[in-house]
Design a protein around this motif. Structure first.
Motif, PDB file in Angstrom:
ATOM      1  N   LEU A 170       6.621   6.998 -15.485  1.00 15.13           N
ATOM      2  CA  LEU A 170       5.451   7.785 -15.077  1.00 15.13           C
ATOM      3  C   LEU A 170       5.833   8.839 -14.042  1.00 15.13           C
ATOM      4  O   LEU A 170       5.408  10.005 -14.133  1.00 15.13           O
ATOM      5  N   ALA A 171       6.648   8.451 -13.062  1.00 15.05           N
ATOM      6  CA  ALA A 171       7.077   9.403 -12.036  1.00 15.05           C
ATOM      7  C   ALA A 171       7.877  10.540 -12.660  1.00 15.05           C
ATOM      8  O   ALA A 171       7.733  11.707 -12.270  1.00 15.05           O
ATOM      9  N   LEU A 172       8.715  10.224 -13.640  1.00 18.32           N
ATOM     10  CA  LEU A 172       9.490  11.258 -14.327  1.00 18.32           C
ATOM     11  C   LEU A 172       8.573  12.205 -15.090  1.00 18.32           C
ATOM     12  O   LEU A 172       8.730  13.433 -15.025  1.00 18.32           O
ATOM     13  N   VAL A 173       7.629  11.661 -15.821  1.00 18.88           N
ATOM     14  CA  VAL A 173       6.713  12.503 -16.592  1.00 18.88           C
ATOM     15  C   VAL A 173       5.952  13.447 -15.672  1.00 18.88           C
ATOM     16  O   VAL A 173       5.829  14.653 -15.950  1.00 18.88           O
ATOM     17  N   ASN A 174       5.455  12.943 -14.562  1.00 19.72           N
ATOM     18  CA  ASN A 174       4.726  13.790 -13.620  1.00 19.72           C
ATOM     19  C   ASN A 174       5.621  14.881 -13.040  1.00 19.72           C
ATOM     20  O   ASN A 174       5.205  16.030 -12.861  1.00 19.72           O
ATOM     21  N   TYR A 175       6.867  14.521 -12.735  1.00 21.77           N
ATOM     22  CA  TYR A 175       7.812  15.500 -12.185  1.00 21.77           C
ATOM     23  C   TYR A 175       8.119  16.585 -13.217  1.00 21.77           C
ATOM     24  O   TYR A 175       8.132  17.782 -12.892  1.00 21.77           O
ATOM     25  N   ILE A 200      21.035  18.593  -9.172  1.00 20.72           N
ATOM     26  CA  ILE A 200      21.005  17.218  -8.675  1.00 20.72           C
ATOM     27  C   ILE A 200      19.578  16.684  -8.645  1.00 20.72           C
ATOM     28  O   ILE A 200      19.329  15.523  -8.986  1.00 20.72           O
ATOM     29  N   GLY A 201      18.638  17.514  -8.226  1.00 19.09           N
ATOM     30  CA  GLY A 201      17.253  17.066  -8.128  1.00 19.09           C
ATOM     31  C   GLY A 201      16.694  16.627  -9.464  1.00 19.09           C
ATOM     32  O   GLY A 201      16.071  15.563  -9.584  1.00 19.09           O
ATOM     33  N   LEU A 202      16.913  17.438 -10.501  1.00 24.51           N
ATOM     34  CA  LEU A 202      16.445  17.081 -11.837  1.00 24.51           C
ATOM     35  C   LEU A 202      17.205  15.856 -12.339  1.00 24.51           C
ATOM     36  O   LEU A 202      16.608  14.941 -12.933  1.00 24.51           O
ATOM     37  N   ALA A 203      18.509  15.817 -12.102  1.00 25.25           N
ATOM     38  CA  ALA A 203      19.302  14.670 -12.548  1.00 25.25           C
ATOM     39  C   ALA A 203      18.795  13.381 -11.918  1.00 25.25           C
ATOM     40  O   ALA A 203      18.675  12.345 -12.594  1.00 25.25           O
ATOM     41  N   ARG A 204      18.495  13.433 -10.639  1.00 25.50           N
ATOM     42  CA  ARG A 204      18.043  12.215  -9.949  1.00 25.50           C
ATOM     43  C   ARG A 204      16.751  11.685 -10.562  1.00 25.50           C
ATOM     44  O   ARG A 204      16.572  10.483 -10.740  1.00 25.50           O
ATOM     45  N   ARG A 205      15.832  12.577 -10.893  1.00 28.12           N
ATOM     46  CA  ARG A 205      14.566  12.169 -11.503  1.00 28.12           C
ATOM     47  C   ARG A 205      14.763  11.662 -12.926  1.00 28.12           C
ATOM     48  O   ARG A 205      14.194  10.633 -13.323  1.00 28.12           O
ATOM     49  N   LEU A 206      15.567  12.388 -13.700  1.00 28.60           N
ATOM     50  CA  LEU A 206      15.814  11.977 -15.077  1.00 28.60           C
ATOM     51  C   LEU A 206      16.456  10.599 -15.155  1.00 28.60           C
ATOM     52  O   LEU A 206      16.022   9.726 -15.919  1.00 28.60           O
ATOM     53  N   LEU A 207      17.500  10.416 -14.341  1.00 29.31           N
ATOM     54  CA  LEU A 207      18.279   9.180 -14.414  1.00 29.31           C
ATOM     55  C   LEU A 207      17.512   7.983 -13.890  1.00 29.31           C
ATOM     56  O   LEU A 207      17.842   6.841 -14.206  1.00 29.31           O
ATOM     57  N   ALA A 208      16.489   8.247 -13.090  1.00 29.80           N
ATOM     58  CA  ALA A 208      15.628   7.150 -12.636  1.00 29.80           C
ATOM     59  C   ALA A 208      14.588   6.789 -13.680  1.00 29.80           C
ATOM     60  O   ALA A 208      14.205   5.623 -13.807  1.00 29.80           O
ATOM     61  N   GLY A 209      14.130   7.780 -14.463  1.00 29.02           N
ATOM     62  CA  GLY A 209      12.960   7.553 -15.301  1.00 29.02           C
ATOM     63  C   GLY A 209      13.182   7.330 -16.770  1.00 29.02           C
ATOM     64  O   GLY A 209      12.345   6.723 -17.437  1.00 29.02           O
ATOM     65  N   VAL A 210      14.312   7.801 -17.331  1.00 27.22           N
ATOM     66  CA  VAL A 210      14.477   7.668 -18.788  1.00 27.22           C
ATOM     67  C   VAL A 210      14.722   6.209 -19.177  1.00 27.22           C
ATOM     68  O   VAL A 210      15.307   5.437 -18.425  1.00 27.22           O
ATOM     69  N   ASP A 211      14.270   5.867 -20.366  1.00 28.28           N
ATOM     70  CA  ASP A 211      14.545   4.539 -20.919  1.00 28.28           C
ATOM     71  C   ASP A 211      15.928   4.476 -21.534  1.00 28.28           C
ATOM     72  O   ASP A 211      16.595   3.433 -21.490  1.00 28.28           O
ATOM     73  N   LEU A 212      16.361   5.610 -22.113  1.00 25.71           N
ATOM     74  CA  LEU A 212      17.637   5.642 -22.811  1.00 25.71           C
ATOM     75  C   LEU A 212      18.367   6.929 -22.464  1.00 25.71           C
ATOM     76  O   LEU A 212      17.810   8.016 -22.560  1.00 25.71           O
ATOM     77  N   TRP A 213      19.619   6.790 -22.051  1.00 29.66           N
ATOM     78  CA  TRP A 213      20.463   7.946 -21.737  1.00 29.66           C
ATOM     79  C   TRP A 213      21.476   8.094 -22.863  1.00 29.66           C
ATOM     80  O   TRP A 213      22.177   7.151 -23.217  1.00 29.66           O
ATOM     81  N   VAL A 214      21.565   9.308 -23.423  1.00 30.04           N
ATOM     82  CA  VAL A 214      22.431   9.565 -24.567  1.00 30.04           C
ATOM     83  C   VAL A 214      23.612  10.419 -24.124  1.00 30.04           C
ATOM     84  O   VAL A 214      23.452  11.429 -23.437  1.00 30.04           O
ATOM     85  N   ASP A 226       5.694  19.160   3.625  1.00 27.30           N
ATOM     86  CA  ASP A 226       5.334  20.432   2.980  1.00 27.30           C
ATOM     87  C   ASP A 226       5.664  20.340   1.498  1.00 27.30           C
ATOM     88  O   ASP A 226       6.763  20.711   1.075  1.00 27.30           O
ATOM     89  N   PRO A 227       4.740  19.823   0.680  1.00 28.57           N
ATOM     90  CA  PRO A 227       5.030  19.605  -0.736  1.00 28.57           C
ATOM     91  C   PRO A 227       5.391  20.878  -1.489  1.00 28.57           C
ATOM     92  O   PRO A 227       6.241  20.855  -2.377  1.00 28.57           O
ATOM     93  N   GLU A 228       4.788  22.014  -1.129  1.00 28.93           N
ATOM     94  CA  GLU A 228       5.049  23.249  -1.864  1.00 28.93           C
ATOM     95  C   GLU A 228       6.465  23.760  -1.613  1.00 28.93           C
ATOM     96  O   GLU A 228       7.205  24.077  -2.549  1.00 28.93           O
ATOM     97  N   VAL A 229       6.862  23.841  -0.345  1.00 26.40           N
ATOM     98  CA  VAL A 229       8.215  24.318  -0.022  1.00 26.40           C
ATOM     99  C   VAL A 229       9.258  23.336  -0.558  1.00 26.40           C
ATOM    100  O   VAL A 229      10.303  23.733  -1.079  1.00 26.40           O
ATOM    101  N   TRP A 230       8.960  22.039  -0.468  1.00 28.92           N
ATOM    102  CA  TRP A 230       9.901  21.049  -0.965  1.00 28.92           C
ATOM    103  C   TRP A 230      10.081  21.169  -2.475  1.00 28.92           C
ATOM    104  O   TRP A 230      11.196  21.116  -2.983  1.00 28.92           O
ATOM    105  N   GLU A 231       8.992  21.358  -3.199  1.00 28.96           N
ATOM    106  CA  GLU A 231       9.069  21.473  -4.653  1.00 28.96           C
ATOM    107  C   GLU A 231       9.897  22.684  -5.059  1.00 28.96           C
ATOM    108  O   GLU A 231      10.642  22.640  -6.039  1.00 28.96           O
TER     109      GLU A 231
END
Length: 841
Positions: A458-463, A572-586, A42-47
């Motif tokens: 790409l996955a981060l940008v889409n998210y 946590i959800g946003l953190a997980r996506r960010l930390l997977a997708g960014v090139d540089l963490w500041v 269920d993509p909508e409820v999950w999102e």
């Protein structure tokens, strides 16, 4: 003690039977791998909810029947269930390493646990660390249970006004939709524990959350048997009311220990994740008194050996302090139960000259194993607790360090996981105790590694696009603006992430020090950069909230649209996506103010790089081949000038090194210099900063020694603990009579010969140790010489006086050495348990 079946039980097709188990398992369910299963259902409820329980409650039966025919979904489900089966059936690291371990169980107490967005009982790094600790302990087969509180509202959810100011919302956490089950007693009824409050009992419901093979038990005061006011005690995490905070800490400490007893869970070691649970020290000692009939002093000597305290706080002002009035109102019953007055209880928790009980000081005095969370933080913590050990050298203040780590499977991107599996030839490589093969990483095709980075970006940008559009819809944005928002960011552009709890010491607005210069960096036509921001400030931190507004306002400038975005409600959800997708963490905290800072560790496994202040974990991790560093790692008085100079350094690193290196590509489109840093960072830092390494260190440096010491002191009706209590009483009564007499230093054949007279009075010379002490010549943090002086002849029978002698090489000046007397017992931890010390001068 087993939980009853889930509160909501869904009839599932045979091929999806494992879904209910997965929905309740906060170890298996919390990864980007598990996300794909719930997205397919269920993509909508999950999102919107990120809550598997909600999906199982809401999904129509016909959709479940259709999902049972989805081969990809079934494959993903079986893969996760197979991981759990391996953890359950294969002989664990703990069983192999400690086949005859004295350790029955560890109880891990924490005010917050960050395990899932579906269980919002965390605020930041402390909770995330606690969650990762439980996960890794379970993976390694360590017998551990977690003890915490189930908050009806938890920490707040963040919304931004049109002017960028933060608004807090406190939605109700309905246990029906949470991944928890009520704990049932032996008689089949719901189990309740209770503690004493003034004039009444407080009833506490118990809930169980499953974290792989590990259980987390949560206490909840929202019971109809309690008064309306008492039902709200566990309403919010870090309540703004100091009175309610104090009661919460009573609940966690006394209630948590009582819950263990009510569930029949016997533990040898309790681990305090920060000082909030310090009252468990008294609860455990009281329990021991009841069982043995011993005094509080004897019981504390017995149980303290099995207590471990981890401090995460970099400044003394960060500790809770409770005044005498509050102690008398709420803690007098507990003090009296162990034979203490309120003044005696307060003295156990006093730090410095200020009145009141500091939970961290009580933890220091009630635990035999104490650590900070990075090497640098260990040094900072020794300064904080120096008051408890007057006249002891800073290097000997009894705070060690165990650097934090992260639970790799919870934070890796699926394609990064596949890459690691291929390199290590083992899908359970993150459980290995040996290091990761840097040679294998060097041999891996650069194209593959770079493709993983491109896929993750790409996955981060889409998210971010999806989440930002949803964020704007809630602000009633126009359809035209929503369409533009759905195209923000570019998956081919250098992507920088900055997200954290917003507080002044973290300097979140350092990036904005020169806004025109930052704009120029973001809008460069040849080397574009995009920046993703997120963060919450505590509802009562006005300065932090102003910083949130500054960041949000800067990000909302029309000319920067598409190049920078501030994401609401960092979780946590946003953190997980960010930390997977960014090139540089500041990460730019003020130096010495970051205890550890685990967010930057989470980018490592995914091939992200760090630009961070030389503080916390990065002070240990950094060398030029793995990322970039700010500052000099030292404390500075002029913070305004420091911020100015480090902002300049930040911009220069971005402009002259980081951005050019990212865009300097070879004929295949690969940034070779950047790739070199990725390889070094992944191979050399990932294993070092995993929570598996961290938990193994706790086992070897704290849990096993603590279990052995507790067993030794508590056996034979705590005979050794009684002996230690008597020994301490003898020292306390006789220490004032102890004094030095004449002393002499002479040079003899290449050595300094020290002779010193000591008059012991009523003290037995065997109860102390006479040392010749010198600091390290290089000024290091550890003492270099604590040479035992040898007792020679008696010089005064009346005063119990003896001559002591020691010789050392004359390579250093004689004045570098000073005789001293310290307590000695082969089974005592000095100076942690007895802090007497006497110097010759």
């Amino acid at each position: 003690m087993n939980p009853i079946t889930p509160i909501f039980h869904r009839r599932l097709p045979k091929s999806l039977k494992g879904l209910q188990e997965l929905a309740l398992d906060l170890r298996l369910n919390e990864s980007l791998h598990a996300d794909r299963i719930w997205e397919m259902l269920d993509p909508e409820v999950w999102e919107r909810t990120r809550n598997p329980q909600m999906i199982l409650q809401e999904i129509p039966q016909e959709r479940l029947e259709q999902a049972a025919k989805n081969n990809q979904l079934k494959k993903e489900l079986q893969s996760l269930l197979l991981t759990k089966e391996k953890l359950l059936t294969e002989r664990s690291w703990f069983a192999q390493k400690y086949p005859r371990s004295p350790l029955r169980a560890v109880a891990y107490f924490s005010m917050e646990f960050g395990l899932s967005e579906a269980l919002p009982i965390y605020s930041g790094g402390l909770g995330i660390l606690a969650g990762d600790h439980l996960k890794s302990a379970g993976d390694l087969g360590i017998p551990i249970v977690g003890i915490g509180l189930l908050y009806q509202q938890g920490y707040f959810r963040q919304v931004l006004n049109l002017d960028g100011s933060q608004v807090e919302a406190f939605p109700y956490n309905d246990p029906l939709s949470l991944p928890v089950t009520p704990v049932v007693g032996k008689n089949g009824s719901l189990l309740r524990s209770k503690i004493r409050l003034p004039g009444r009992d407080l009833f506490l419901r118990l809930w169980q959350a499953q974290v792989g093979i590990t259980s987390l038990y949560l206490l909840d005061s929202n019971d109809p048997l309690n008064s309306p006011w008492d039902r709200g005690i566990t309403a919010t995490l870090y309540s703004p009311s100091i009175e309610n905070r104090f009661i919460q800490e009573l609940v966690l400490g006394f209630g948590g220990w009582r819950a263990l007893e009510d569930m029949g869970i016997e533990v040898d070691v309790i681990h305090l994740n920060e000082g909030h649970a310090a009252f468990v020290i008294l609860a455990r000692a009281y329990s021991f008194m009841r069982k043995t009939g011993l005094s509080f002093s004897e019981a504390l000597w017995a149980t303290r050996a099995g207590n471990v305290f981890t401090t995460h706080t970099p400044v003394a002002a960060g500790f809770d302090r409770f005044d005498r009035t509050m102690l008398k109102q709420y803690a007098e019953y507990y003090a009296n139960s162990v034979g203490l007055s309120i003044d005696e209880l307060q003295s156990l928790g006093q730090l410095g000259d200020q009145e009141g009980l500091v939970n961290a000081s009580l933890a220091m005095r009630g635990c035999c194993f104490v650590n900070g969370v990075s090497k640098f933080h260990g040094q900072v913590s020794r300064k904080i607790f120096q008051h408890l050990y007057p006249r002891w050298p800073h290097s000997e203040v009894p705070v060690n360090h165990i650097t934090n780590g992260i639970h790799i499977p919870s934070w890796d991107f699926p394609q990064a996981r596949a890459l690691w599996d291929q390199i290590e030839k083992d899908p359970m490589w993150w459980c290995k105790t040996s290091g990761i093969s840097s040679e294998a990483m060097d041999l891996e095709d650069s194209k593959k590694i770079w493709q993983v980075r491109c896929d993750a970006r790409l996955a981060l940008v889409n998210y971010v696009r999806r989440r930002f559009v949803r964020q704007l819809k809630e602000h009633s944005a126009s359809p035209e603006f929503l369409e533009k928002a759905s195209q923000i960011l570019d998956p081919n552009v250098l992507t920088i992430g900055f997200a954290r709890r917003i507080a002044a010491y973290k300097r979140p607005t350092l990036l904005l020090h020169d806004q025109q210069r930052l704009q120029k960096i973001l809008l460069d036509q040849n080397y574009p950069v995009q920046l993703i921001l997120a963060g919450k400030a505590h509802p009562h931190d006005e300065e932090g909230k102003r910083m949130v507004q500054q960041l949000a306002q800067f990000a909302s400038q029309p000319e920067l649209f598409g190049h920078i975005v501030f994401m609401e409600d960092y979780d946590i959800g946003l953190a997980r996506r960010l930390l997977a997708g960014v090139d540089l963490w500041v990460n730019v905290p003020r130096s010495t103010m970051e205890a550890c800072g685990t967010s930057g560790m989470k980018v490592l496994v995914n091939g992200g790089l760090n630009l961070s202040e030389l503080d916390g974990w990065w002070a240990e991790a950094f060398f030029p081949g793995v990322g970039w560093a700010l500052g000099d790692g030292k404390e500075h008085d002029d913070t305004l000038e420091l911020d100015k100079s480090e902002a300049e350094q930040l911009y220069e690193l971005l402009e002259n090194e980081i951005i050019p290196e990212f865009y300097n590509r070879d004929q295949e489109g690969i940034p070779r210099a950047w790739m070199s840093k990725i390889r070094s960072s992944m191979a050399r830092l990932v294993p070092k900063f995993s929570s598996h390494r961290m938990v193994r260190e706790y086992m070897e440096k704290a849990y096993i020694p603590a279990a052995e010491a507790y067993k030794c002191r508590s056996s034979d009706n705590a005979k050794l603990a009684s002996e230690l209590s008597d020994w301490q009483n003898r020292l306390n009564s006789g220490w004032k009579d102890l004094h030095f007499g004449n002393s002499k230093v002479s040079r003899v054949e290449g050595t300094w010969r020290f002779e010193v007279e000591i008059f012991f009075g009523r003290i037995d010379p065997n109860d102390v140790r006479v040392e010749l002490y010198a600091e390290r010549e290089d000024g290091g943090a550890e003492k270099s010489i604590g040479l035992a002086m040898v007792r020679d002849k008696m010089i005064s029978p009346e005063l119990n006086g003896y001559l002591y002698i020691a010789s050392v090489p004359d390579s250093r000046p004689a004045e570098h050495y000073t005789p001293r007397i310290i307590p000695f017992h082969p089974h005592a931890f000095i100076p942690l348990e007895v802090n007497h010390i006497l110097w010759l001068h």
